[in-house]
Motif scaffolding. Structure first.
Motif: not given
Length: 318
Positions: A14-18, A20-34, A99-101, A112-115
């Motif tokens: 939902a956030l990516e749609a709102i 765009g991909p430049e504003a929010i990106k998903k990054e995989k964990g560097q190691h197994e289990g991360d 504090n606000e978060f 996340l959207f509210e934050w």
């Protein structure tokens, strides 16, 4: 997939749609289990051409979703940016954000959207919008006065004449120019640009060497005025001083008077002004002196105080 994982994935999509991909990106964990992380970029100046913004107000955060989010715990986050625009992201700002978060989070609800919305509004109120002169400053700093197009015969002759005069000036000096400090941030007012240059000198011949060295820079040489003043303590403890308006009537005398009042010793200051087409009246003298004072303070010739009229940056020497 657990209910929390489903909600997390839905929230990201939902956030990516709102935003765009430049504003929010998903990054995989560097190691197994991360766990995966979500990088959010908040750009307060996204409505402007990035080339026109000298110090864009951008804040980057990285979020991590614990297995218990959103049913019990909020996301874990870190602020990656040290600065947002020219404003340092200090402990006070970080504490307000945290504090606000914490206050906004309600167990069982994605947040996340509210934050992000709250954070954008908060930053807009805390971080001043870049000055309208930023685009002009950037243009000024990028300007090289070097022709990018092939030169015609007249231009080639002018270039050759300039180089001959430059060589003659250099050969006419009996001493080498000392290191020259140039103020990193110009003062800009109604398209006029002011920039100061300072050097330590102990004899008038060094003053001349400094001026000639500066004029080797085509940008400085093509300034509308290069106003100069200096004060030197001679071997007997007396003061040798002089100034040059360079066509800006009374500017040199005013600059020299400022050096006297500040008790500047063994220094020369040259203020280059590029006229922007709009008359500034008496303001031009204020900018010349303020620009010079800031540079002299940078170099230690004037003790710094808390009444600075212009923010300084790091030193840059020619």
């Amino acid at each position: 997939m657990s209910e929390n994982q489903e909600l997390q994935e839905e929230e990201y999509m939902a956030l990516e749609a709102i935003y765009g991909p430049e504003a929010i990106k998903k990054e995989k964990g560097q190691h197994e289990g991360d766990s995966d992380s979500y990088v959010v970029t908040i750009n307060l100046d996204d409505d402007q051409d990035e080339q026109d913004v000298r110090s864009p107000r951008i804040l980057v955060l990285r979020f991590f979703f614990p297995p218990t989010y959103p049913s019990q715990d909020p996301p874990v986050y870190e602020v990656s940016s040290v600065y947002c625009g020219t404003h340092r992201v200090d402990d006070t700002i970080l504490k307000k954000i945290d504090n606000e978060f914490q206050a906004l989070f309600q167990p069982g609800e994605v947040i996340l959207f509210e934050w992000i919305n709250w954070l954008r509004e908060f930053l807009e109120s805390e971080i001043e919008k870049p000055d309208d002169n930023d685009a002009l400053v950037k243009q000024f700093e990028l300007q090289t006065f070097e022709e990018r197009e092939p030169k015609n015969k007249v231009e080639e002759e002018e270039e050759e004449d300039y180089n001959v005069k430059k060589e003659n000036r250099t050969n006419d000096v009996s001493v080498a120019a000392p290191p020259i400090y140039t103020s990193p941030e110009p003062i800009v007012d109604r398209k006029s640009v002011f920039k100061a240059h300072v050097a330590e000198v102990h004899e008038p011949e060094q003053v001349r060497a400094v001026v000639l060295k500066l004029l080797e820079d085509k940008k400085v040489a093509k300034a509308t005025h290069n106003i100069m003043a200096y004060r030197i303590v001679n071997a007997n403890g007396g003061i040798i001083q002089d100034n040059d308006d360079d066509g800006e009537s009374a500017a040199g005398g005013r600059l020299g008077h400022m050096l006297q009042l500040a008790d500047v010793k063994n220094a020369v200051v040259v203020v280059s002004r590029w006229y922007g087409g709009i008359q500034l009246g008496a303001d031009r003298f204020k900018h010349i002196n303020n620009c010079a004072r800031n540079a002299l303070e940078d170099c230690g010739f004037i003790k710094q105080n808390n009444n600075k009229s212009n923010t300084k940056g790091k030193r840059s020497k020619k």
